[in-house]
Every structure is written in C-alpha cells, then in structure tokens.
Design a protein around this motif. Sequence first.
Motif, PDB file in Angstrom:
ATOM      1  N   TRP A 178      31.929   1.363  51.070  1.00  0.00           N
ATOM      2  CA  TRP A 178      33.240   0.674  51.399  1.00  0.00           C
ATOM      3  C   TRP A 178      33.154   0.011  52.816  1.00  0.00           C
ATOM      4  O   TRP A 178      33.323   0.815  53.862  1.00  0.00           O
ATOM      5  CB  TRP A 178      34.387   1.829  51.381  1.00  0.00           C
ATOM      6  N   ARG A 205      39.478  -2.316  52.968  1.00  0.00           N
ATOM      7  CA  ARG A 205      38.114  -2.034  52.563  1.00  0.00           C
ATOM      8  C   ARG A 205      37.581  -2.540  51.204  1.00  0.00           C
ATOM      9  O   ARG A 205      38.159  -2.642  50.647  1.00  0.00           O
ATOM     10  CB  ARG A 205      37.956  -0.523  52.617  1.00  0.00           C
ATOM     11  N   TYR A 256      34.824  -2.472  48.586  1.00  0.00           N
ATOM     12  CA  TYR A 256      33.770  -1.554  47.712  1.00  0.00           C
ATOM     13  C   TYR A 256      32.803  -2.609  47.155  1.00  0.00           C
ATOM     14  O   TYR A 256      33.426  -3.349  46.210  1.00  0.00           O
ATOM     15  CB  TYR A 256      34.420  -0.482  46.684  1.00  0.00           C
TER      16      TYR A 256
END
Length: 383
Positions: free
Chosen positions: A27, A152, A154
């Motif tokens: 992340w 964030r 991923y």
Amino acid sequence: MYSQKAIVSRGTTCYTTENNSVVKFTWASGKRTAEVDHLTQAKEKGVKGVAGIVAHHRIATIAEIRKKLKFPTAHRFQNGADDPSLASTSTSISGNKRKSSSSATDTVSRSNKRQRSDSQKLNRKLSTQPSSSTSKTKPALSAPSEDLWEDRIYSCLVISPAGRVISEFTDIKQLLESMRDAIKAHQSLFVTGKILHRDISPNNIIITDPETADSLKGMLIDLDMAKAQNSGPSGARQITGTIQFMAIEVLRNIDHTYRHDLESFFYVLLWMCGRQSWYNGFSGNKKAPQESVFQQWEIGSFSQIAMNKKGNMSVTFEIVLEQFPEKLKVLEPLCWKIRDILFPYHEKGIIIGTPEGDPEQLYRPIIAAYEEAITDLYRLQHR
C-alpha cells in the motif's frame, strides 16, 4: 519471503517465483510517484544495478474504498512528542538474536528493523497531525489543500532478479562486493536516471548471483520512497528513510541529497560490521557487546539521534570501530577512508553538508576505497 509485521505500515508482502523474480504487494502513498514509474524511467534511461520490472497491476485505493463514506469529526491524535511511550518505540535486537539460529535471527532482525522504522515514522506523523478537530462533515478523503487523510494505492509489482538482503552476508568479500555494486547502482540511478533513492538500508540492498544479475554481486531495490530530481515536494507527511541509517541532516529535516544516501550507505556498512556480524558467524567465542553504540542510532527523537551520529562520526569514531568483532577489524582502514571522504574536518569540526559541484567527487573515491579494500582482502587471503 517477507511480510511486514507492523500494524500501521505499507503492509509490504513479498513472494519469490520459480523464475527468480519477486512479487511485491504494498500500500504505497498516493502522494508519491509510484515505484513502477521510477523503475520505468530507470529502464528507459539505461540505469544499471536496479531491479527490473516484469509486470505491474494496480489493485485498489483507499479513496475508492472510502468513496461513499463520510466522517462527522476528525480524530485528534495525541502529540507523539508529549507521550514518552511514543517517543521511543525501539528495542534492542540483540536479545532476540541470541535466542535462535542464525537463519531465523536474520528474519527476526529484518522484521524488527522494519517494524521500528514504520513505528517511528508513525510517531512523527502523529505529531504533525492538525491540532484542531472539525465540526463539519468531511468526505472520506479531504480536499488537496487539507491533510486529514492520506490516500494509499494497493498494487502488485513483479521485479527481477531475486536476491537476499545484505544482512545475510556470509563472508567479508561478499559484504564488500555487494555494497560496492549497490553504491554503483545508486550512482547510475542518480546520475543517469535522475532519481534519488532516499531509503538506503539493509532491507534495500540485496546480494545477487552475478550469473542472473548482469554480473552484479549487489543491487538496489525498493524505490517506494524515491524522488525524481528537481521535482517538487511529494506531499507525503513523514521524513523518508529508515531511522538507524538516516543521514544527520535528514534527521534535522534538511532537503535530501545524494550525499545523504551515501552517508546512509556508510551507516549500513558500520552496522553490518559492528552489529550484524556478531550474529552472522564472525564473533568467534565472544558474545556481542551488551551495550552497543548502535543503540543510540535507533532510540530517541530525530534530533537526539542526529546528535549521537555526529558525535560518533567525529570524536567517538574509534569507539564505533571498537564494536567490530576481531574478524572484521580488517575493514577498519576502509571505514576510516570513507569517514574522511564524507565527513572532512575544518576548523569548526566535521562537515556534514553536501558539497557543490559534480557528485562524482564523492562517488568516485568511495567506490575506489571499496575496490582497494577488496584487493587488499584478496591479497591477505592468498598469502
């Protein structure tokens, strides 16, 4: 092969494949340039010594997951600087290592060091949170001008070749050759690729098989914290780096330069010689020092650690070298040379800043010092 154990972290998890590649899930901050973009730029510019891309896939983002969520108030975190329990999250790794075998202890060491790094980054992030809460309903992700939430991303990244972290070195020549090649990789990344790594640590320097790594015995990995030269601030909230290996000026929040990464390489070398080597079969019949100078590099505030390192690089450098087991004493001349290159003396003490002009004025003598040490070691072993 690796899984991040910290609760608050990038959640990095890596797997090996049958064809000598590494699959990395993480992340990453949405405010930083993605690692895949840095690796793509490095490949296009012909950078050598950095892992290459095999495949990449963006999986999800925090913004997408929270898209329809609303939060009535922002939580007010306690200032980390006011909380003694947050001011020092580090613990000595030597106790853990003495309790298990060498292969297991290396894994514990890497996990603990990564945990400490992310925990300490978190502490500093908490201390910079806005002090006032908001009474209005906020969207899941705040506007660009605010800093209440951080997106964030991923993603899955496949890179090649695989290797093992430098803390798993088994002989002195292997340590020197992998360090030398990693510094050459940094030189290529910075000078040719126009990218500054900014997170030099044992976790990001790998020992490689020259038969599968373009004749290289060491490479540089993990460009998550990297930054293109002459680009603006990333907007991410924390100082970048792994605290034990951060340069003095970086700890003092001065803009990161190539020299700071070279300083971090030096701290890695000293740590490998004076700390890690005791658990890699170089201690003989002796036990590791109960009190280590290197503990002062991982406990306390940024300013305290900066002060400790500056003292260690000047008046107490001999004490740092005294931490080396007998088998590593052969590397003391190399350490003195690099110390003098990075921290030259003037009338007011050592210089810790970045010199103006061509970066080769530092890269060239440091790499030459490694080459000379490798040659001297070969001669010593073949007398």
